[in-house]
Design a protein around this motif. Structure first.
Motif, PDB file in Angstrom:
ATOM      1  N   ALA A 162     -10.097   3.223  -9.122  1.00  0.00           N
ATOM      2  CA  ALA A 162     -10.346   4.140  -8.197  1.00  0.00           C
ATOM      3  C   ALA A 162     -10.005   3.889  -6.774  1.00  0.00           C
ATOM      4  O   ALA A 162      -9.295   4.540  -5.914  1.00  0.00           O
ATOM      5  CB  ALA A 162     -11.749   4.902  -8.047  1.00  0.00           C
ATOM      6  N   GLU A 163     -10.563   2.674  -6.250  1.00  0.00           N
ATOM      7  CA  GLU A 163     -10.443   2.482  -4.912  1.00  0.00           C
ATOM      8  C   GLU A 163      -8.985   1.353  -4.769  1.00  0.00           C
ATOM      9  O   GLU A 163      -8.691   1.257  -3.526  1.00  0.00           O
ATOM     10  CB  GLU A 163     -11.439   1.298  -4.357  1.00  0.00           C
ATOM     11  N   THR A 164      -8.465   0.894  -5.875  1.00  0.00           N
ATOM     12  CA  THR A 164      -7.215   0.094  -5.724  1.00  0.00           C
ATOM     13  C   THR A 164      -5.967   0.917  -6.078  1.00  0.00           C
ATOM     14  O   THR A 164      -4.761   0.552  -6.118  1.00  0.00           O
ATOM     15  CB  THR A 164      -7.355  -1.191  -6.349  1.00  0.00           C
ATOM     16  N   LYS A 165      -6.039   2.342  -6.526  1.00  0.00           N
ATOM     17  CA  LYS A 165      -4.845   3.013  -6.856  1.00  0.00           C
ATOM     18  C   LYS A 165      -3.926   3.243  -5.587  1.00  0.00           C
ATOM     19  O   LYS A 165      -4.219   3.409  -4.598  1.00  0.00           O
ATOM     20  CB  LYS A 165      -5.365   4.323  -7.406  1.00  0.00           C
ATOM     21  N   GLY A 166      -2.622   2.989  -5.971  1.00  0.00           N
ATOM     22  CA  GLY A 166      -1.476   3.095  -4.871  1.00  0.00           C
ATOM     23  C   GLY A 166      -1.283   1.632  -4.111  1.00  0.00           C
ATOM     24  O   GLY A 166      -0.790   1.654  -3.024  1.00  0.00           O
ATOM     25  N   THR A 167      -2.052   0.744  -4.679  1.00  0.00           N
ATOM     26  CA  THR A 167      -1.788  -0.723  -4.060  1.00  0.00           C
ATOM     27  C   THR A 167      -1.213  -1.674  -5.311  1.00  0.00           C
ATOM     28  O   THR A 167      -1.441  -1.409  -6.223  1.00  0.00           O
ATOM     29  CB  THR A 167      -3.035  -1.235  -3.529  1.00  0.00           C
TER      30      THR A 167
ATOM     31  N   ILE B 157      -0.631  -4.194 -10.128  1.00  0.00           N
ATOM     32  CA  ILE B 157      -0.862  -2.943  -9.655  1.00  0.00           C
ATOM     33  C   ILE B 157      -2.270  -2.505  -9.762  1.00  0.00           C
ATOM     34  O   ILE B 157      -2.955  -2.705 -10.796  1.00  0.00           O
ATOM     35  CB  ILE B 157      -0.009  -1.974 -10.348  1.00  0.00           C
ATOM     36  N   GLY B 158      -2.843  -2.039  -8.699  1.00  0.00           N
ATOM     37  CA  GLY B 158      -4.350  -1.687  -8.747  1.00  0.00           C
ATOM     38  C   GLY B 158      -4.501  -0.412  -9.746  1.00  0.00           C
ATOM     39  O   GLY B 158      -3.729   0.693  -9.673  1.00  0.00           O
ATOM     40  N   ASN B 159      -5.430  -0.432 -10.447  1.00  0.00           N
ATOM     41  CA  ASN B 159      -5.671   0.854 -11.408  1.00  0.00           C
ATOM     42  C   ASN B 159      -7.313   1.350 -11.230  1.00  0.00           C
ATOM     43  O   ASN B 159      -7.356   2.308 -11.966  1.00  0.00           O
ATOM     44  CB  ASN B 159      -5.320   0.343 -12.590  1.00  0.00           C
TER      45      ASN B 159
ATOM     46  N   ARG C  58       0.826  -1.185   0.009  1.00  0.00           N
ATOM     47  CA  ARG C  58      -0.003  -0.234   0.022  1.00  0.00           C
ATOM     48  C   ARG C  58       1.006   1.246  -0.097  1.00  0.00           C
ATOM     49  O   ARG C  58       2.090   1.117   0.190  1.00  0.00           O
ATOM     50  CB  ARG C  58      -0.929   0.070   1.314  1.00  0.00           C
TER      51      ARG C  58
ATOM     52  N   TYR D 130       1.160   6.709  -7.315  1.00  0.00           N
ATOM     53  CA  TYR D 130       0.086   6.608  -8.430  1.00  0.00           C
ATOM     54  C   TYR D 130       0.931   6.195  -9.766  1.00  0.00           C
ATOM     55  O   TYR D 130       0.463   5.524 -10.532  1.00  0.00           O
ATOM     56  CB  TYR D 130      -0.842   7.418  -8.766  1.00  0.00           C
ATOM     57  N   LYS D 131       2.018   6.840  -9.972  1.00  0.00           N
ATOM     58  CA  LYS D 131       2.700   6.826 -11.164  1.00  0.00           C
ATOM     59  C   LYS D 131       3.823   5.770 -11.504  1.00  0.00           C
ATOM     60  O   LYS D 131       4.312   5.537 -12.377  1.00  0.00           O
ATOM     61  CB  LYS D 131       3.315   8.264 -11.492  1.00  0.00           C
TER      62      LYS D 131
END
Length: 174
Positions: free
Chosen positions: A103-108, A99-101, A73, A77-78
């Motif tokens: 809205a809820e999984t970005k950054g994970t 990689i989470g892409n 976590r 984001y990039k």
């Protein structure tokens, strides 16, 4: 359990590399032995340490939450998959990175290692690692905990449906 090493230590010169074959027993009184071959560079102390670590791996009992899948976590984001392979690949062979892409999984991300000991080592060393001024949170993937959150939401929805079906009103708590 104590680890006993046999007195025989075979050294075969292969260019600048040495091959060490060690015979060790898991605990006192066992008849089974396990032969371990390690191919490393010239450093004798490093070879002995690596052999002892490999011996410990066979006798180690890991906690139940430790597994090959890491949940990461607080990623930027990039960040790209290649960058994650560079960061996590230093600790062992990686089978897969997701990689989470959404809205809820970005950054994970999920990182799946080939070996459980590599995943354990990466989790210990990379938790709190700074990437683009963000400190990584590295945890072992625990599907039961992930499913509990979904089950909780599902239960709430079922209760609301039953309230509507039977016309039950409950006062809102504040």
């Amino acid at each position: 359990a104590t680890v006993l090493f046999s007195q025989q230590l075979k050294i075969i010169v292969l260019g600048t590399l040495f091959r060490f074959s060690l015979l060790f027993f898991g605990c006192v009184g066992t008849k089974r032995g396990l032969e371990l071959s390690v191919l490393v560079q010239f450093n004798f102390c490093g070879i002995l340490i690596m052999a002892m670590q490999a011996a410990r791996r066979t006798n180690v009992r890991l906690p139940p939450e430790v597994n090959r899948i890491l949940y990461v976590r607080n990623l930027p984001y990039k960040i790209t998959t290649e960058e994650l392979y560079d960061i996590f690949g230093k600790y062992g062979a990686i089978r897969q990175i997701r990689i989470g892409n959404g809205a809820e999984t970005k950054g994970t991300a999920f990182v799946v290692y080939e070996d459980i000991f590599d995943a354990k080592n990466a989790c210990e060393h990379l938790s709190g690692f700074n990437v683009c001024n963000r400190y990584l949170v590295v945890l072992y993937y625990q599907p039961t905990k992930m499913n509990k959150a979904l089950d909780k939401d599902k239960k709430k929805q079922q209760i609301e449906d039953m309230k509507r079906k039977y016309g039950v009103e409950t006062p809102d708590r504040k």
